[in-house]
Write a protein that holds these residues in place. Structure first.
Motif, mmCIF file in Angstrom:
data_model
loop_
_atom_site.group_PDB
_atom_site.id
_atom_site.type_symbol
_atom_site.label_atom_id
_atom_site.label_comp_id
_atom_site.label_asym_id
_atom_site.label_seq_id
_atom_site.Cartn_x
_atom_site.Cartn_y
_atom_site.Cartn_z
ATOM 1 N N ALA A 114 3.253 -8.419 -0.560
ATOM 2 C CA ALA A 114 3.682 -8.210 -1.901
ATOM 3 C C ALA A 114 3.965 -6.654 -1.818
ATOM 4 O O ALA A 114 5.168 -6.417 -2.187
ATOM 5 C CB ALA A 114 2.585 -8.298 -2.858
ATOM 6 N N ASP A 115 3.380 -5.758 -1.263
ATOM 7 C CA ASP A 115 3.726 -4.244 -1.220
ATOM 8 C C ASP A 115 4.873 -3.943 -0.666
ATOM 9 O O ASP A 115 5.964 -3.097 -0.963
ATOM 10 C CB ASP A 115 2.519 -3.490 -0.724
ATOM 11 N N ILE A 116 4.923 -4.603 0.786
ATOM 12 C CA ILE A 116 6.263 -4.251 1.477
ATOM 13 C C ILE A 116 7.439 -4.624 0.806
ATOM 14 O O ILE A 116 8.430 -4.038 0.882
ATOM 15 C CB ILE A 116 6.141 -5.008 2.925
ATOM 16 N N VAL A 117 7.505 -5.811 0.483
ATOM 17 C CA VAL A 117 8.850 -6.226 -0.087
ATOM 18 C C VAL A 117 9.150 -5.834 -1.626
ATOM 19 O O VAL A 117 9.960 -5.505 -2.047
ATOM 20 C CB VAL A 117 9.100 -7.830 -0.191
ATOM 21 N N GLY A 118 8.097 -5.784 -2.595
ATOM 22 C CA GLY A 118 8.135 -5.521 -3.820
ATOM 23 C C GLY A 118 8.183 -4.257 -3.803
ATOM 24 O O GLY A 118 9.199 -3.493 -4.556
ATOM 25 N N ILE A 155 10.033 -2.623 -7.123
ATOM 26 C CA ILE A 155 9.724 -3.125 -8.377
ATOM 27 C C ILE A 155 8.131 -2.775 -8.573
ATOM 28 O O ILE A 155 7.564 -2.464 -7.418
ATOM 29 C CB ILE A 155 9.923 -4.328 -8.538
ATOM 30 N N PRO A 156 7.514 -2.453 -9.566
ATOM 31 C CA PRO A 156 6.223 -2.138 -9.999
ATOM 32 C C PRO A 156 5.336 -2.992 -9.191
ATOM 33 O O PRO A 156 5.618 -4.114 -9.255
ATOM 34 C CB PRO A 156 5.948 -1.978 -11.255
ATOM 35 N N GLU A 157 4.078 -2.550 -9.108
ATOM 36 C CA GLU A 157 3.022 -3.517 -8.636
ATOM 37 C C GLU A 157 2.740 -4.618 -9.724
ATOM 38 O O GLU A 157 2.925 -4.227 -10.826
ATOM 39 C CB GLU A 157 1.512 -2.624 -8.358
ATOM 40 N N GLY A 202 0.689 4.099 3.997
ATOM 41 C CA GLY A 202 -0.631 4.300 4.378
ATOM 42 C C GLY A 202 -1.636 3.240 3.873
ATOM 43 O O GLY A 202 -2.331 2.796 4.286
ATOM 44 N N ASP A 203 -1.218 2.996 2.469
ATOM 45 C CA ASP A 203 -2.054 2.125 1.899
ATOM 46 C C ASP A 203 -1.835 0.738 2.301
ATOM 47 O O ASP A 203 -3.025 0.008 2.529
ATOM 48 C CB ASP A 203 -1.744 1.986 0.377
ATOM 49 N N THR A 204 -1.046 0.383 3.012
ATOM 50 C CA THR A 204 -0.704 -0.758 3.604
ATOM 51 C C THR A 204 -1.507 -0.966 5.030
ATOM 52 O O THR A 204 -2.064 -1.939 5.294
ATOM 53 C CB THR A 204 0.855 -1.136 4.039
ATOM 54 N N VAL A 205 -1.456 0.012 5.692
ATOM 55 C CA VAL A 205 -2.140 0.170 6.895
ATOM 56 C C VAL A 205 -3.622 0.213 6.494
ATOM 57 O O VAL A 205 -4.399 -0.310 7.266
ATOM 58 C CB VAL A 205 -1.949 1.472 7.749
ATOM 59 N N GLY A 206 -4.164 0.975 5.478
ATOM 60 C CA GLY A 206 -5.533 0.788 5.021
ATOM 61 C C GLY A 206 -6.131 -0.330 4.648
ATOM 62 O O GLY A 206 -7.425 -0.500 4.759
#
Length: 678
Positions: free
Chosen positions: A187-191, A197-199, A635-639
């Motif tokens: 969701a984060d990578i594409v969104g 677009i926001p979370e 960084g959040d995606t890695v974590g």
């Protein structure tokens, strides 16, 4: 009178479950919000329950096979009774997660609705929803352990219950972790990164899967994790207690009564969570934990006086409480937005994703130092304070009591953990249903604290796992008849086991992280496809196909959780059978030491990355959409898989391996198939 005191344990478990039911009723009586809010919540409920049902069906196949193997291989040693305990341990652990998640996926919309009223109202609904899981976990755990001990009269036969809890914990932790982080990363990578677009934006096709994942990972997964930690640590102390009964008559009863008293204290402590005039959410939650700690400390003194007549054991219990406090303080320091580590990671994001990742890794490694020093001090003090210099078994029992004492706040700690996904979902529901900015501000404030509470819970679980696993290792060593000379480092068999044990956490982390990455790739491709092929999604005139992403992560999580689970079961059995008990002891040492360090690194580093992103989103360094924010999202995606899949999964791995060693210890005595070569 003394012989009836043991019944306090199952009674306290029943009281805890009754109070959890009353809390659930109160939470479910809250307003469910608008029609749009209810529709979104219903989609989350449907996805979460569908996943959990399929997960338990998959685990049931493994459980049936293991039940048969336990009954057959351990038949001369009470295998049938152990197998029955195994089944009930697995069912109880599954029930703890199921009950908690059932309430959490309904508390989310009620929290969002309460946020339209006030911050205090929303906090009360979210926390009480989490407390249902916390009290269910501790209630079912002590109820199962105490009843099987009362029925069997031999704590060695209750080990099956602990193994059943461990098995469910491992699969629930790994499966739920893969699910939640695959959905979140996708969701984060594409969104966030590609579409900008926001979370929790309803235009993101992965948004429902992301919200489902919060529940199956942190509510059901952490519920099963701490259920298992609670049951296994109690068993470890009781097993060691059975070895010192001649000198300490109430050594088995003592940890059970400590656990019973702590559960009753947790119920009382729920009422201490109040927002207060400062409107500080974290302080409101910590009031409950502080109340549980202080009241338990007072009552533990009375219990020790009555049962043990030796205050050295009370001091060991205080050591356990001190370690809990320190683990909470250290974890919050490394993961909260208020302190240097998260601020430095956010600052490093200004120069790109690379420096963000480097900074996060650095603080993840650094974060192991203070907790390990605290655990070392706790081990030494609790060992020697009860007389370890004169009798090593009594000293080890002191360490086990410290571990049991650490769990005195489990009900409250699980409540804090499940508070996190409830508030996270509440924010998502508010965003997707188009609530006013004032509502989202309240849910964002609750969610920001939820990130820290989840990190603190994982730190607490890791610390308790370390002490609990040490007690389990001592149980295995004594059951196997091994001496200190058998475990010399120049024994090739011990060294082989040590290296395999040290290797296993890395292989486990690699497999689980790759599983998240593979599943996330499927989500990314699906979201991109929908953006490309369904006109009107970005304009808000067409509705995404949310179910597609839910199906992708459900299937991937169930398929990918099998290999990590198999590693935990097969490796220790093969090492014990082929190389013998000394090699298996080496494996246990290796996995405890390395697993502890790696779990803390992954948990704290991942939590810091997450909150660094949150700090920037609050307006620092350009806020949302800035280059620093894009770097922090990477960084959040890695974590994400570090803190919610691989890190927490290592807790369960350590204890599953130890439980298998204890359960099948009688089969591994001697040198194994290759023992004659050395």
């Amino acid at each position: 009178m003394m012989e009836y005191l043991i019944y306090l344990a199952p009674i306290s478990g029943l009281i805890s479950l009754l109070f959890a039911a009353l809390l659930a009723k109160k939470v479910l009586a809250e307003d469910k919000g608008s029609k749009e809010m209810q529709e979104i919540s219903a989609a989350i409920q449907e996805g979460a329950m569908a996943y959990l049902n399929r997960q338990y069906k998959t685990i049931a196949v493994v459980a049936v096979i293991l039940t048969i193997l336990i009954a057959v291989f351990l038949w001369p040693h009470g295998g049938l009774k152990i197998a029955i305990g195994f089944v009930f341990g697995a069912l109880s652990s599954a029930a703890a997660g199921y009950i908690g998640m059932n309430v959490s996926v309904r508390a989310n919309v009620r929290t969002a609705s309460a946020a339209r009223d006030s911050l205090e109202h929303a906090l009360n609904v979210a926390f009480r929803g989490g407390a249902v899981t916390g009290l269910s976990v501790v209630g079912l755990s002590i109820l199962g352990v105490s009843l099987f001990y009362i029925i069997y009269g031999d704590v060695n036969l209750v080990v099956g219950f602990g193994f059943g809890a461990s098995l469910i914990s491992l699969f629930a932790r790994v499966g739920g972790g893969i699910y939640t982080k695959a959905a979140d990363v996708g969701a984060d990578i594409v969104g966030k990164v590609e579409a900008g677009i926001p979370e929790d934006d309803p235009r993101n096709p992965a948004v429902i899967a992301d919200n489902v994942g919060d529940n199956v990972g942190d509510c059901a997964g952490m519920g099963a994790d701490l259920f298992e930690t609670y049951a296994v640590t109690l068993l470890a102390a009781m097993l060691l207690g059975s070895l010192v009964l001649t000198s300490i008559p109430n050594a088995i009863l003592y940890p059970l009564i400590l656990g019973a008293v702590a559960i009753l204290v947790s119920i009382v402590s729920v009422f201490f969570v109040r927002l207060g005039k400062s409107k500080n959410i974290m302080n409101a939650l910590y009031k409950g934990v502080a109340a549980a700690t202080v009241i338990s400390a007072v009552l533990f003194f009375i219990v020790t006086y009555y049962l043990m007549a030796d205050y050295r054991f009370y001091l060991a219990a205080l050591v356990g409480m001190a370690i809990t406090v320190l683990m909470v303080v250290f974890t919050e320091y490394y993961t909260s937005t208020k302190y240097r580590p998260v601020k430095d990671i956010a600052k490093a994001s200004q120069t790109g994703a690379g420096t963000n990742v480097i900074s996060g890794l650095s603080f993840g490694f650094e974060s192991t130092a203070l907790p390990v020093i605290a655990i070392i001090a706790g081990i030494l003090i609790s060992y020697f304070i009860v007389g370890g210099a004169a009798d090593s078994t009594v000293g080890l029992y002191g360490i086990a009591i410290a571990a049991v004492s650490m769990l005195s706040t489990t009900g409250m700690i699980v409540a804090l953990d499940c508070y996190g996904p409830i508030t996270d979902n509440a924010g998502g529901i508010s965003e997707m249903s188009g609530q006013p900015e004032s509502v989202r501000e309240i849910t964002d404030a609750l969610d920001a604290v939820g990130n820290t509470t989840k990190a603190v819970t994982k730190g607490y679980a890791i610390g308790s796992a370390a002490l609990g696993a040490l007690a389990l290792f001592a149980d295995f060593k004594l059951k196997s008849g091994l001496t200190s000379g058998d475990l010399a480092i120049d024994n090739p068999l011990v060294l082989v086991g040590l290296l395999i044990g040290a290797l296993l956490p890395f292989v486990f982390a690699a497999v689980t992280m790759r599983a998240v990455g593979t599943a996330a790739m499927g989500v990314v491709e699906e979201v991109r496809r929908q953006f490309r092929e369904i006109p009107g999604i970005m304009e808000g005139t067409a509705k995404p196909e949310y179910g597609k992403c839910v199906d992708i992560v459900t299937t991937a999580a169930l398929r990918q959780m099998v290999i990590p689970g198999a590693l935990a079961i097969i490796v220790p059995f093969v090492v014990g059978y082929v190389f013998g008990s000394a090699a298996l002891a080496g494996l246990l040492i290796g996995i405890i030491v390395v697993g502890l360090m790696l779990a803390m690194t992954l948990n704290n580093g991942g939590g810091a990355w997450d909150n660094a992103k949150k700090l920037i989103e609050s307006g620092l360094y350009g806020g949302k959409g800035s280059d620093a924010h894009k770097a922090a999202v990477v960084g959040d995606t890695v974590g994400d898989p570090c803190k919610d899949t691989s890190g927490p999964g290592l807790n369960a791995l350590i204890k599953v391996v130890n439980m298998i060693a204890i359960l099948f210890a009688s089969l591994f005595i001697g040198g194994g198939l290759l023992g004659g070569l050395f």
